[in-house]
Design a protein around this motif. Structure first.
Motif, PDB file in Angstrom:
ATOM      1  N   PRO A  86       0.805  -1.231   0.000  1.00 42.39           N
ATOM      2  CA  PRO A  86       0.000   0.000   0.000  1.00 42.39           C
ATOM      3  C   PRO A  86       0.841   1.286   0.000  1.00 42.39           C
ATOM      4  CG  PRO A  86      -0.932  -1.589   1.520  1.00 42.39           C
ATOM      5  CD  PRO A  86       0.383  -2.160   1.065  1.00 42.39           C
ATOM      6  N   SER A  87       2.009   1.258   0.599  1.00 44.00           N
ATOM      7  CA  SER A  87       2.875   2.433   0.607  1.00 44.00           C
ATOM      8  C   SER A  87       3.622   2.554  -0.721  1.00 44.00           C
ATOM      9  CB  SER A  87       3.902   2.334   1.737  1.00 44.00           C
ATOM     10  OG  SER A  87       4.879   3.348   1.603  1.00 44.00           O
ATOM     11  N   CYS A  88       3.621   3.750  -1.275  1.00 44.16           N
ATOM     12  CA  CYS A  88       4.394   3.997  -2.499  1.00 44.16           C
ATOM     13  C   CYS A  88       5.891   4.042  -2.211  1.00 44.16           C
ATOM     14  CB  CYS A  88       3.956   5.310  -3.143  1.00 44.16           C
ATOM     15  SG  CYS A  88       2.384   5.198  -3.994  1.00 44.16           S
ATOM     16  N   PHE A  89       6.269   4.041  -0.935  1.00 42.12           N
ATOM     17  CA  PHE A  89       7.676   4.141  -0.558  1.00 42.12           C
ATOM     18  C   PHE A  89       8.319   2.790  -0.264  1.00 42.12           C
ATOM     19  CE2 PHE A  89       5.784   8.254   0.407  1.00 42.12           C
ATOM     20  CZ  PHE A  89       6.676   9.107  -0.217  1.00 42.12           C
ATOM     21  N   LEU A  90       7.585   1.870   0.336  1.00 42.09           N
ATOM     22  CA  LEU A  90       8.135   0.589   0.754  1.00 42.09           C
ATOM     23  C   LEU A  90       8.550  -0.250  -0.452  1.00 42.09           C
ATOM     24  CD1 LEU A  90       8.754  -1.301   3.145  1.00 42.09           C
ATOM     25  CD2 LEU A  90       6.447  -2.233   2.872  1.00 42.09           C
ATOM     26  N   GLY A  91       9.835  -0.583  -0.524  1.00 43.16           N
ATOM     27  CA  GLY A  91      10.336  -1.418  -1.604  1.00 43.16           C
ATOM     28  C   GLY A  91      10.490  -0.707  -2.935  1.00 43.16           C
ATOM     29  N   THR A  92      10.417   0.628  -2.940  1.00 45.81           N
ATOM     30  CA  THR A  92      10.608   1.407  -4.174  1.00 45.81           C
ATOM     31  C   THR A  92      11.709   2.429  -3.945  1.00 45.81           C
ATOM     32  OG1 THR A  92       9.126   3.280  -3.701  1.00 45.81           O
ATOM     33  CG2 THR A  92       8.094   1.251  -4.568  1.00 45.81           C
ATOM     34  N   LEU A  94      11.145   5.621  -4.635  1.00 43.15           N
ATOM     35  CA  LEU A  94      10.449   6.904  -4.723  1.00 43.15           C
ATOM     36  C   LEU A  94      11.089   7.961  -3.824  1.00 43.15           C
ATOM     37  CD1 LEU A  94       8.173   8.691  -5.789  1.00 43.15           C
ATOM     38  CD2 LEU A  94       6.713   7.774  -3.955  1.00 43.15           C
ATOM     39  N   ALA A  95      11.381   7.631  -2.577  1.00 35.55           N
ATOM     40  CA  ALA A  95      11.970   8.629  -1.666  1.00 35.55           C
ATOM     41  C   ALA A  95      13.294   9.160  -2.216  1.00 35.55           C
ATOM     42  CB  ALA A  95      12.162   8.033  -0.274  1.00 35.55           C
ATOM     43  N   GLN A  96      14.102   8.283  -2.788  1.00 37.99           N
ATOM     44  CA  GLN A  96      15.390   8.701  -3.347  1.00 37.99           C
ATOM     45  C   GLN A  96      15.186   9.593  -4.575  1.00 37.99           C
ATOM     46  OE1 GLN A  96      14.524   5.566  -2.507  1.00 37.99           O
ATOM     47  NE2 GLN A  96      15.991   4.953  -0.933  1.00 37.99           N
ATOM     48  N   GLN A  97      14.203   9.244  -5.412  1.00 38.10           N
ATOM     49  CA  GLN A  97      13.928  10.081  -6.586  1.00 38.10           C
ATOM     50  C   GLN A  97      13.446  11.470  -6.166  1.00 38.10           C
ATOM     51  OE1 GLN A  97      11.953   8.619 -10.129  1.00 38.10           O
ATOM     52  NE2 GLN A  97      11.995   6.545  -9.255  1.00 38.10           N
ATOM     53  N   ILE A 103      12.393  17.567  -3.880  1.00 39.24           N
ATOM     54  CA  ILE A 103      10.957  17.729  -3.647  1.00 39.24           C
ATOM     55  C   ILE A 103      10.710  17.745  -2.141  1.00 39.24           C
ATOM     56  CG2 ILE A 103       8.677  16.651  -3.930  1.00 39.24           C
ATOM     57  CD1 ILE A 103       9.930  17.834  -6.539  1.00 39.24           C
ATOM     58  N   GLU A 104       9.919  18.703  -1.700  1.00 42.52           N
ATOM     59  CA  GLU A 104       9.561  18.818  -0.285  1.00 42.52           C
ATOM     60  C   GLU A 104       8.075  18.561  -0.049  1.00 42.52           C
ATOM     61  OE1 GLU A 104      11.420  22.450   1.538  1.00 42.52           O
ATOM     62  OE2 GLU A 104      11.898  22.785  -0.588  1.00 42.52           O
ATOM     63  N   GLU A 105       7.287  18.699  -1.113  1.00 46.20           N
ATOM     64  CA  GLU A 105       5.832  18.587  -0.978  1.00 46.20           C
ATOM     65  C   GLU A 105       5.285  17.657  -2.055  1.00 46.20           C
ATOM     66  OE1 GLU A 105       2.714  21.882   0.032  1.00 46.20           O
ATOM     67  OE2 GLU A 105       3.166  21.994  -2.122  1.00 46.20           O
ATOM     68  N   LEU A 106       4.331  16.814  -1.640  1.00 44.13           N
ATOM     69  CA  LEU A 106       3.669  15.905  -2.571  1.00 44.13           C
ATOM     70  C   LEU A 106       2.182  16.214  -2.646  1.00 44.13           C
ATOM     71  CD1 LEU A 106       5.121  12.408  -1.628  1.00 44.13           C
ATOM     72  CD2 LEU A 106       5.498  13.662  -3.752  1.00 44.13           C
ATOM     73  N   VAL A 107       1.665  16.276  -3.857  1.00 43.75           N
ATOM     74  CA  VAL A 107       0.224  16.305  -4.093  1.00 43.75           C
ATOM     75  C   VAL A 107      -0.132  14.861  -4.438  1.00 43.75           C
ATOM     76  CG1 VAL A 107      -1.644  17.151  -5.551  1.00 43.75           C
ATOM     77  CG2 VAL A 107       0.248  18.686  -4.914  1.00 43.75           C
ATOM     78  N   ILE A 108      -0.975  14.247  -3.611  1.00 44.60           N
ATOM     79  CA  ILE A 108      -1.284  12.826  -3.766  1.00 44.60           C
ATOM     80  C   ILE A 108      -2.730  12.642  -4.211  1.00 44.60           C
ATOM     81  CG2 ILE A 108      -1.486  10.620  -2.553  1.00 44.60           C
ATOM     82  CD1 ILE A 108       0.860  11.480  -0.800  1.00 44.60           C
ATOM     83  N   VAL A 109      -2.902  11.883  -5.308  1.00 46.18           N
ATOM     84  CA  VAL A 109      -4.226  11.580  -5.856  1.00 46.18           C
ATOM     85  C   VAL A 109      -4.263  10.123  -6.299  1.00 46.18           C
ATOM     86  CG1 VAL A 109      -4.655  13.956  -6.646  1.00 46.18           C
ATOM     87  CG2 VAL A 109      -3.554  12.331  -8.192  1.00 46.18           C
ATOM     88  N   GLY A 110      -5.470   9.614  -6.586  1.00 49.78           N
ATOM     89  CA  GLY A 110      -5.581   8.286  -7.164  1.00 49.78           C
ATOM     90  C   GLY A 110      -6.479   7.347  -6.400  1.00 49.78           C
TER      91      GLY A 110
END
Length: 174
Positions: A86-92, A94-97, A103-110
């Motif tokens: 469920p987390s977009c961060f676990l095992g990806t 993304l945090a490093q990218q 990037i300091e702020e995320l707009v999250i949708v979906g």
């Protein structure tokens, strides 16, 4: 503050499945408007695809795993990545990218509000990101316990303040 758009799990298998997401056409239109405004603002755009194990309906490369055809994706410019949780961060990565892009702020949708959207919002805050959750930019399906509308309203109320800044999508990059 450098901001990125993160679009979660808007895939054929979920969007066109037997149970349709709540207000799916409106949410798709809202997400596509945010994509256009993010591009105009030169904000990076990330698309997460939930990926099942080999043999599952949403295994990597399968028809149901593909991003929904109605999304305004530019694969030559946007960042597409796969996740298995469920987390977009676990095992990806993304945090490093995001860190590499400062990037300091995320707009999250979906999709889905009560699983991947909720989890990703909470984890993003734990990792130090500011999170904007457009109250009209995420969706899910009805469950035996709650309607999709009730799930969305509950999560908007629960996440607002402690985890996310709640806004209307039209007010982002406007």
């Amino acid at each position: 503050m450098a901001t990125a758009l993160l679009i979660i799990d808007m895939q054929t298998g979920l969007y066109d499945g037997p149970q349709k997401p709540f207000e799916r056409e409106r949410v798709l239109d809202t997400v596509n408007q945010l994509i256009q405004r993010a591009r105009s603002a030169s904000a990076p755009i990330f698309f997460a695809r939930h990926t099942g194990p080999t043999g599952s309906p949403i295994e990597a490369g399968s028809p149901l795993w593909q991003l929904w055809r109605g999304l305004n994706v530019d694969e030559s410019h946007d960042h597409l990545f796969n996740k298995t949780r469920p987390s977009c961060f676990l095992g990806t990565d993304l945090a490093q990218q995001l860190a590499a892009a400062q990037i300091e702020e995320l707009v999250i949708v979906g999709m889905k509000t009560q699983f991947c959207v909720d989890t990703t919002c909470r984890v993003a805050v734990e990792l130090g990101f500011s999170v904007v959750l457009p109250e009209d930019g995420h969706t899910c399906m009805d469950t035996p316990a709650l309607s999709a509308k009730a799930i969305i309203e509950h999560h908007n109320a629960t996440l607002a303040g402690a985890f996310t800044k709640q806004v209307k999508a039209r007010d982002i990059w406007s």
